[in-house]
Design an enzyme around this catalytic site. Structure first.
Site, mmCIF file in Angstrom:
data_model
loop_
_atom_site.group_PDB
_atom_site.id
_atom_site.type_symbol
_atom_site.label_atom_id
_atom_site.label_comp_id
_atom_site.label_asym_id
_atom_site.label_seq_id
_atom_site.Cartn_x
_atom_site.Cartn_y
_atom_site.Cartn_z
ATOM 1 N N GLN A 144 0.822 -1.216 0.000
ATOM 2 C CA GLN A 144 0.000 0.000 0.000
ATOM 3 C C GLN A 144 0.857 1.268 0.000
ATOM 4 O O GLN A 144 0.661 2.176 -0.806
ATOM 5 C CB GLN A 144 -0.923 -0.001 1.224
ATOM 6 C CG GLN A 144 -1.886 -1.166 1.251
ATOM 7 C CD GLN A 144 -2.788 -1.120 2.462
ATOM 8 O OE1 GLN A 144 -3.800 -0.423 2.463
ATOM 9 N NE2 GLN A 144 -2.430 -1.833 3.515
ATOM 10 N N LEU A 145 1.811 1.316 0.913
ATOM 11 C CA LEU A 145 2.641 2.511 1.039
ATOM 12 C C LEU A 145 3.592 2.651 -0.144
ATOM 13 O O LEU A 145 3.762 3.750 -0.691
ATOM 14 C CB LEU A 145 3.412 2.445 2.361
ATOM 15 C CG LEU A 145 4.224 3.664 2.767
ATOM 16 C CD1 LEU A 145 3.396 4.935 2.737
ATOM 17 C CD2 LEU A 145 4.831 3.449 4.155
ATOM 18 N N TYR B 205 6.826 -8.260 6.824
ATOM 19 C CA TYR B 205 5.916 -9.393 6.985
ATOM 20 C C TYR B 205 4.754 -8.854 7.813
ATOM 21 O O TYR B 205 4.924 -8.477 8.970
ATOM 22 C CB TYR B 205 6.619 -10.534 7.724
ATOM 23 C CG TYR B 205 5.737 -11.747 7.945
ATOM 24 C CD1 TYR B 205 5.909 -12.900 7.200
ATOM 25 C CD2 TYR B 205 4.721 -11.733 8.909
ATOM 26 C CE1 TYR B 205 5.099 -14.020 7.399
ATOM 27 C CE2 TYR B 205 3.902 -12.834 9.104
ATOM 28 C CZ TYR B 205 4.094 -13.969 8.358
ATOM 29 O OH TYR B 205 3.287 -15.051 8.549
ATOM 30 N N TYR C 72 3.898 -10.745 15.491
ATOM 31 C CA TYR C 72 4.123 -9.649 14.539
ATOM 32 C C TYR C 72 4.671 -8.417 15.267
ATOM 33 O O TYR C 72 5.694 -7.840 14.860
ATOM 34 C CB TYR C 72 2.814 -9.315 13.809
ATOM 35 C CG TYR C 72 2.854 -8.009 13.062
ATOM 36 C CD1 TYR C 72 3.628 -7.865 11.910
ATOM 37 C CD2 TYR C 72 2.122 -6.903 13.500
ATOM 38 C CE1 TYR C 72 3.670 -6.660 11.223
ATOM 39 C CE2 TYR C 72 2.162 -5.697 12.817
ATOM 40 C CZ TYR C 72 2.940 -5.580 11.684
ATOM 41 O OH TYR C 72 2.999 -4.386 11.016
ATOM 42 N N LYS D 272 8.391 -6.648 14.879
ATOM 43 C CA LYS D 272 8.543 -5.246 14.473
ATOM 44 C C LYS D 272 9.302 -4.442 15.529
ATOM 45 O O LYS D 272 10.115 -3.572 15.199
ATOM 46 C CB LYS D 272 7.173 -4.623 14.205
ATOM 47 C CG LYS D 272 6.464 -5.150 12.971
ATOM 48 C CD LYS D 272 7.192 -4.836 11.665
ATOM 49 C CE LYS D 272 7.068 -3.389 11.265
ATOM 50 N NZ LYS D 272 7.743 -3.117 9.962
#
Length: 281
Positions: free
Chosen positions: A12-13, A63, A127, A131
């Site tokens: 998206q980005l 991910y 997740y 991160k």
């Protein structure tokens, strides 16, 4: 001419940055999908970086399959932590600028006020843990990096909550959406603008920054806004997260405080509804 490498180019980005890139011809833009930049194969990644020789990296690749990560811990950590560490080492060694994208999922959701960059992190899923490990590695290996935490990202590109709601509201008479997870959405086009504004600024102040659209809402309220702007007739009900169990736990409250990035980089961040309307145009 400075060369900007954008990882996660098909996300998206990355897609929003590609849309904006023609407005910034002073840079040579390289949009790298998985064929050009391999975040899960570190030997290949090292040689790819050395071939491309970027002066600036926008690390948008990650991910992001939050639920799948619970069973794919090694892959999540390879992409979100170890690859980030390698990219940070490369940028430090080559005096290149790095803007790395992170997430509100580094928090446990126990706060009741907007979270600033110095709040204690405590991820509650794999997740988020991967991160957070990436953030730490990024700033350790390249203290000149900028890390931008964002939340609830959506765009005209890719798969996201807004597009799912648009589809379901046209297919079904009624849907239920969780009403006890609080935060703020991020229109990827706004974040892309913000990243370029940071790069173009006369100052480069390393560290962690928060970026999302303005507003404090639940996913249910977000769905109601989508219904209103889209003019859909679907009935939208609010349900607790307990009624919609997922493999990975989500933070109940992850509203980001944006004062730091607004002050240092003089960013004007739109209200979430204003940006949501832009996606419908």
């Amino acid at each position: 001419m400075e060369r900007i490498l954008v990882t996660g180019a098909n996300g998206q980005l990355g897609s929003e940055l590609a849309t904006l890139s023609s407005n910034y011809p002073q840079y040579e833009w390289i949009f790298a999908d998985r064929t050009k930049i391999t975040l899960d194969d570190l030997d290949t990644l090292q040689s790819q970086l050395e071939d491309i020789k970027p002066n600036i990296i926008f690390n948008c690749g990650a991910y992001t399959a939050v639920d799948k990560a619970e069973n794919e811990r090694e892959l999540a950590f390879t992409v979100n932590h170890v690859a980030v560490e390698l990219i940070a080492k490369y940028t430090f060694k080559n005096n290149a600028k790095l803007i790395h994208i992170s997430t509100d999922y580094v928090f446990d959701g126990s706060s009741s006020i907007a979270l600033n960059e110095d709040e204690e992190t405590n991820p509650i899923n794999i997740y988020g843990a991967s991160k957070r490990a990436g953030e730490i590695a990024c700033l350790k290996e390249n203290p000149n990096s900028i890390v931008i935490r964002t939340s609830w990202v959506y765009s005209k590109f890719g798969n996201n909550f807004v597009k799912t709601m648009q589809r379901l509201m046209q297919e079904k008479d009624s849907i239920n959406v969780v009403n006890d997870q609080i935060g703020s959405p991020t229109y990827a086009a706004d974040l892309a603008h913000g990243m370029i504004s940071v790069l173009e600024s006369s100052s480069w102040i390393p560290g962690i920054y928060n970026y999302s659209n303005e507003g404090e809402i639940s996913w249910y309220e977000f769905a109601l806004s989508i219904k209103e702007i889209g003019g859909y007739n679907c009935n939208v009900g609010g349900i607790p997260s307990a009624s919609y169990p997922t493999p990975a736990k989500r933070p109940e409250f992850s509203l980001l405080d944006k004062k730091k990035i607004k002050t240092i980089y003089n960013l004007d961040i739109p209200n979430y509804k204003e940006s949501l309307k832009k996606m419908f145009i």
